[in-house]
Structure formats: structure tokens, C-alpha cells
Write a protein that holds these residues in place. Structure first.
Motif, PDB file in Angstrom:
ATOM      1  N   ASN A 113       0.803  -1.223   0.000  1.00  0.00           N
ATOM      2  CA  ASN A 113       0.000   0.000   0.000  1.00  0.00           C
ATOM      3  C   ASN A 113       0.837   1.274   0.000  1.00  0.00           C
ATOM      4  O   ASN A 113       0.487   2.260  -0.656  1.00  0.00           O
ATOM      5  CB  ASN A 113      -0.935   0.009   1.219  1.00  0.00           C
ATOM      6  CG  ASN A 113      -2.255  -0.686   0.920  1.00  0.00           C
ATOM      7  OD1 ASN A 113      -2.446  -1.262  -0.133  1.00  0.00           O
ATOM      8  ND2 ASN A 113      -3.173  -0.640   1.864  1.00  0.00           N
ATOM      9  N   TYR A 117       0.675   4.503  -2.426  1.00  0.00           N
ATOM     10  CA  TYR A 117       0.462   5.841  -1.871  1.00  0.00           C
ATOM     11  C   TYR A 117       1.550   6.808  -2.322  1.00  0.00           C
ATOM     12  O   TYR A 117       1.268   7.944  -2.716  1.00  0.00           O
ATOM     13  CB  TYR A 117       0.432   5.732  -0.349  1.00  0.00           C
ATOM     14  CG  TYR A 117      -0.043   6.973   0.375  1.00  0.00           C
ATOM     15  CD1 TYR A 117      -1.386   7.344   0.363  1.00  0.00           C
ATOM     16  CD2 TYR A 117       0.840   7.759   1.104  1.00  0.00           C
ATOM     17  CE1 TYR A 117      -1.831   8.469   1.047  1.00  0.00           C
ATOM     18  CE2 TYR A 117       0.404   8.890   1.787  1.00  0.00           C
ATOM     19  CZ  TYR A 117      -0.932   9.233   1.752  1.00  0.00           C
ATOM     20  OH  TYR A 117      -1.363  10.353   2.428  1.00  0.00           O
ATOM     21  N   GLU A 120       1.134   7.633  -6.046  1.00  0.00           N
ATOM     22  CA  GLU A 120       0.070   8.604  -6.274  1.00  0.00           C
ATOM     23  C   GLU A 120       0.534  10.013  -5.897  1.00  0.00           C
ATOM     24  O   GLU A 120       0.238  10.987  -6.601  1.00  0.00           O
ATOM     25  CB  GLU A 120      -1.164   8.208  -5.449  1.00  0.00           C
ATOM     26  CG  GLU A 120      -2.443   8.810  -5.939  1.00  0.00           C
ATOM     27  CD  GLU A 120      -3.685   8.023  -5.549  1.00  0.00           C
ATOM     28  OE1 GLU A 120      -4.779   8.553  -5.766  1.00  0.00           O
ATOM     29  OE2 GLU A 120      -3.557   6.897  -5.024  1.00  0.00           O
ATOM     30  N   TRP A 121       1.307  10.117  -4.809  1.00  0.00           N
ATOM     31  CA  TRP A 121       1.850  11.419  -4.405  1.00  0.00           C
ATOM     32  C   TRP A 121       2.820  11.935  -5.473  1.00  0.00           C
ATOM     33  O   TRP A 121       2.790  13.117  -5.843  1.00  0.00           O
ATOM     34  CB  TRP A 121       2.572  11.300  -3.063  1.00  0.00           C
ATOM     35  CG  TRP A 121       3.190  12.582  -2.604  1.00  0.00           C
ATOM     36  CD1 TRP A 121       2.617  13.547  -1.844  1.00  0.00           C
ATOM     37  CD2 TRP A 121       4.527  13.044  -2.902  1.00  0.00           C
ATOM     38  NE1 TRP A 121       3.492  14.598  -1.640  1.00  0.00           N
ATOM     39  CE2 TRP A 121       4.670  14.319  -2.276  1.00  0.00           C
ATOM     40  CE3 TRP A 121       5.595  12.528  -3.610  1.00  0.00           C
ATOM     41  CZ2 TRP A 121       5.850  15.050  -2.358  1.00  0.00           C
ATOM     42  CZ3 TRP A 121       6.768  13.267  -3.696  1.00  0.00           C
ATOM     43  CH2 TRP A 121       6.889  14.509  -3.071  1.00  0.00           C
ATOM     44  N   THR A 266       3.224   2.482   5.955  1.00  0.00           N
ATOM     45  CA  THR A 266       1.952   2.143   6.583  1.00  0.00           C
ATOM     46  C   THR A 266       2.192   2.024   8.080  1.00  0.00           C
ATOM     47  O   THR A 266       3.145   1.371   8.514  1.00  0.00           O
ATOM     48  CB  THR A 266       1.411   0.812   6.031  1.00  0.00           C
ATOM     49  OG1 THR A 266       1.158   0.972   4.629  1.00  0.00           O
ATOM     50  CG2 THR A 266       0.112   0.418   6.729  1.00  0.00           C
ATOM     51  N   ARG A 292      -1.861  14.778   3.696  1.00  0.00           N
ATOM     52  CA  ARG A 292      -2.469  13.584   3.124  1.00  0.00           C
ATOM     53  C   ARG A 292      -3.063  13.895   1.748  1.00  0.00           C
ATOM     54  O   ARG A 292      -3.449  15.018   1.465  1.00  0.00           O
ATOM     55  CB  ARG A 292      -3.575  13.041   4.039  1.00  0.00           C
ATOM     56  CG  ARG A 292      -3.047  12.457   5.361  1.00  0.00           C
ATOM     57  CD  ARG A 292      -4.138  11.648   6.047  1.00  0.00           C
ATOM     58  NE  ARG A 292      -4.633  10.588   5.193  1.00  0.00           N
ATOM     59  CZ  ARG A 292      -4.016   9.435   4.978  1.00  0.00           C
ATOM     60  NH1 ARG A 292      -2.841   9.191   5.551  1.00  0.00           N
ATOM     61  NH2 ARG A 292      -4.548   8.518   4.191  1.00  0.00           N
ATOM     62  N   GLN A 295      -6.640   8.616  -1.809  1.00  0.00           N
ATOM     63  CA  GLN A 295      -6.222   7.316  -2.324  1.00  0.00           C
ATOM     64  C   GLN A 295      -7.269   6.853  -3.342  1.00  0.00           C
ATOM     65  O   GLN A 295      -8.130   6.022  -3.043  1.00  0.00           O
ATOM     66  CB  GLN A 295      -6.084   6.318  -1.173  1.00  0.00           C
ATOM     67  CG  GLN A 295      -5.021   6.719  -0.162  1.00  0.00           C
ATOM     68  CD  GLN A 295      -4.969   5.799   1.052  1.00  0.00           C
ATOM     69  OE1 GLN A 295      -5.059   6.239   2.183  1.00  0.00           O
ATOM     70  NE2 GLN A 295      -4.835   4.500   0.812  1.00  0.00           N
ATOM     71  N   TYR A 300      -6.093  -0.100  -3.522  1.00  0.00           N
ATOM     72  CA  TYR A 300      -5.514  -0.380  -2.208  1.00  0.00           C
ATOM     73  C   TYR A 300      -6.202  -1.603  -1.604  1.00  0.00           C
ATOM     74  O   TYR A 300      -7.422  -1.734  -1.653  1.00  0.00           O
ATOM     75  CB  TYR A 300      -5.678   0.828  -1.287  1.00  0.00           C
ATOM     76  CG  TYR A 300      -4.898   2.041  -1.752  1.00  0.00           C
ATOM     77  CD1 TYR A 300      -3.612   2.282  -1.284  1.00  0.00           C
ATOM     78  CD2 TYR A 300      -5.444   2.933  -2.677  1.00  0.00           C
ATOM     79  CE1 TYR A 300      -2.896   3.395  -1.725  1.00  0.00           C
ATOM     80  CE2 TYR A 300      -4.725   4.041  -3.120  1.00  0.00           C
ATOM     81  CZ  TYR A 300      -3.455   4.272  -2.639  1.00  0.00           C
ATOM     82  OH  TYR A 300      -2.742   5.349  -3.077  1.00  0.00           O
ATOM     83  N   THR A 306      -1.670   5.463   6.191  1.00  0.00           N
ATOM     84  CA  THR A 306      -0.434   5.580   5.425  1.00  0.00           C
ATOM     85  C   THR A 306       0.029   7.022   5.444  1.00  0.00           C
ATOM     86  O   THR A 306      -0.798   7.937   5.393  1.00  0.00           O
ATOM     87  CB  THR A 306      -0.642   5.114   3.966  1.00  0.00           C
ATOM     88  OG1 THR A 306      -1.276   3.852   3.966  1.00  0.00           O
ATOM     89  CG2 THR A 306       0.693   5.000   3.232  1.00  0.00           C
TER      90      THR A 306
END
Length: 313
Positions: A113, A117, A120-121, A266, A292, A295, A300, A306
Motif C-alpha cells: 500500500n 500511496y 500517487e503522491w 503504513t 495527506r 487514495q 488499495y 499511510t
């Protein structure tokens, strides 16, 4: 179909698409709702699009894929599969992965995960990587780095790990996604007149890197502009080792501009995270938590906490 129903159908089908192409378990998926949405013409068009993408990314044959989805993480004899992760551009990252959480004595043969994450960032912050040399610590299956190479235009990308099986799989996944591998990260750059690489394609290297034995001169040879790592804080031992290699990377920058590092993890055991940040403090490494982000791009496996720490080395 009412606008709100159409929007709900689109969300449901996109969720199916992400999980289907990534060969994620679908046992708990709302199949009845999906079947109802697919009866609508727009749903049928999207399903056709899903199947076309499935063929384009060279995923498993459909009959084998359905079998894998039904058995994933339960049958030891099915140890490998191809998983495809869709990117916002419509392109994808296709990975050869293990279907077992632990295989050959390592957890690095699957995508976790925190890697989703961090990826995606990164795709939301491409400027952090554009025209820069990226060093990834503990690259695992390679999703984050391959997505950055395809979407963020780095100058060079160094995947690294210390497990032989992980390194073998990494090299295969780099080639599977159409990228070329440099023979040695420290090899001199060719004269422009003799460089036959695509100028838009980064220099990609897969390097063996053991955090406990690597030296400051060896780390300095990588010459990174930015360092990243995902899901490498799963035990006190790895937290201490990671803090140690980051301290040595910091020593490489004594007479240079500070180096940024991003560590995604995580939260499984808060004490491990506290140990890591305490070690950073002892090493004089400043850190802060990144805001944050949603997601929404990848499938996921579970909703767990996370986070990403931004470090200044």
C-alpha cells in the motif's frame, strides 16, 4: 439513467477496472451492483475498454486471470502473475509479481500500500522529479520508480535493493515496461554525439545496495538529487538500518545543497515509527509529515493509515 446514478455507475466500474487489471482479489466486490450497471449501454462500453486495456498490457489470459483472482494468496503453487496499474495518462505500469506476501524469504516481490500511496503522491508532484536523479531505497517490485520514469521525466532513476530475487525481478520489470537498463550507475555518461538513447527516456539502473554495509563514498557515487523509499519501516531493525543509510547520505552533502528524501510507510506499529523519527533526530536530520492526499488512483488492499515523511538531509 439519472446523473447521480450514472456517476455511481462510473465509480463502480472504475473501481472494477483498477482491481481487475492489477489482479487484485475481487471476492468482496459488489457483483450484483456491477451486473446491473453493465446492463446499461455506457457500462458495456466501459467493460469493452477494460478488456482492450487488458490485452494491451499483456496481462494473464482471461481464463487464467479469473482463476488467479479466485485463488490469489491462497494457492502456493501460483507464485507469479502480471499486474497492471493504470496511470492518469492512460498508460500503465505492468509488473511481474509474486502472489504470496512472503516469497523466497522476502516481502519485496509484491507491491504494498505505501508504494501505491507514494506513487500517487509522486504523480501529483512531478516537478519534484523532473530532470533530477532519483535514488530509491528498497524498490521492491518497482511500481513507484516505473511510474515516475513514465510520468515525471527524471534525468536518471536508480532502483536499489539487497535481495537477489528482488533485483532479478526489478530488472525484468524495467524491461517489461519498455525502458533500457544502464550497465553501471557509476559509468561515465556517453558523449551526446554517441548516445543512442531516447533523450526523453531517463537513465535507469538497478543497483545492489545493503543499507548496513554501504559506505559514504559508495553512496556519493550515485549523486542523487532526491531520495525516496516506500514501506520499509515494518520492523525496528529496518527502521534503524534506514536511519543509518540516510545519515550516511546526509554526510555526502556536507559541502552541497541539502538533499530531500520522502519516506512512505503504513503505520503498523507506532513504536517503530517513533524509533525511526528519534534516530533521525539523533542524526540531525529534519523531518515533517506531508499533507495527506486522496487514495483514488490505485486498488488499495485495505484502508490502513499511510503517511509520507519529508526529510532534509
Amino acid at each position: 439513467m439519472a446523473p447521480e446514478e450514472s456517476e455511481e455507475a462510473a465509480r463502480l466500474l472504475r473501481s472494477f477496472e483498477r482491481r481487475f487489471l492489477a489482479a487484485r482479489a475481487l471476492r468482496s466486490f459488489p457483483w450484483q451492483n456491477l451486473e446491473e450497471k453493465l446492463r446499461d449501454s455506457s457500462g458495456s462500453e466501459l467493460l469493452l475498454d477494460i478488456l482492450q486495456k487488458h490485452e494491451a498490457v499483456h496481462a494473464e489470459p482471461l481464463d487464467e486471470l479469473y482463476e488467479a483472482l479466485a485463488e490469489v494468496l491462497t494457492a502456493e503453487e501460483r507464485t507469479r502473475c502480471h499486474r497492471s496499474y493504470l496511470l492518469p495518462s492512460g498508460d500503465s505500469v505492468t509488473l511481474s509479481e509474486s502472489t504470496a506476501i512472503i516469497s523466497h524469504g522476502t516481502t519485496g516481490l509484491v507491491t504494498w500500500n505505501a508504494a501505491l500511496y507514494l506513487t500517487e503522491w509522486a504523480l501529483e508532484h512531478p516537478a519534484a522529479f523532473t530532470h533530477r536523479t532519483v535514488l530509491e531505497l528498497g524498490s521492491g517490485a518497482g511500481l513507484t520508480g516505473l511510474a515516475i520514469c513514465k510520468m515525471c521525466r527524471p534525468r536518471a532513476y536508480i532502483f536499489s535493493d539487497c535481495h537477489s530475487r528482488v533485483l532479478e525481478q526489478l530488472r525484468g520489470n524495467v524491461l517489461l515496461n519498455g525502458l533500457s537498463l544502464e550497465p553501471d550507475v557509476t559509468a561515465p555518461v556517453q558523449h551526446p554525439g554517441h548516445d543512442t538513447r531516447d533523450p526523453e527516456s531517463p537513465r535507469v539502473t538497478v543497483a545492489w545496495l545493503d543499507w548496513d554495509v554501504v559506505t559514504v563514498p559508495q553512496l556519493a557515487a550515485f549523486q542523487p538529487d532526491i531520495v525516496i523509499a516506500a514501506d520499509v519501516l515494518y520492523s525496528p531493525e529496518t527502521a534503524l538500518s534506514l536511519a543509518g543509510v540516510l545519515r550516511r547520505l546526509s554526510a555526502c552533502r556536507e559541502d552541497q545543497q541539502a538533499l530531500e528524501a520522502y519516506v512512505a510507510f503504513t503505520v503498523r506499529n507506532p513504536e517503530t515509527c517513533q524509533l525511526f523519527t528519534a534516530e533521525l533526530g539523533r542524526a540531525g536530520i529534519q523531518w515533517e509529515t506531508e499533507p495527506r492526499h486522496d487514495q483514488k488512483l490505485f486498488p488499495y488492499d485495505e484502508q490502513s493509515e499511510t503517511a509520507i515523511l519529508k526529510l532534509t538531509l
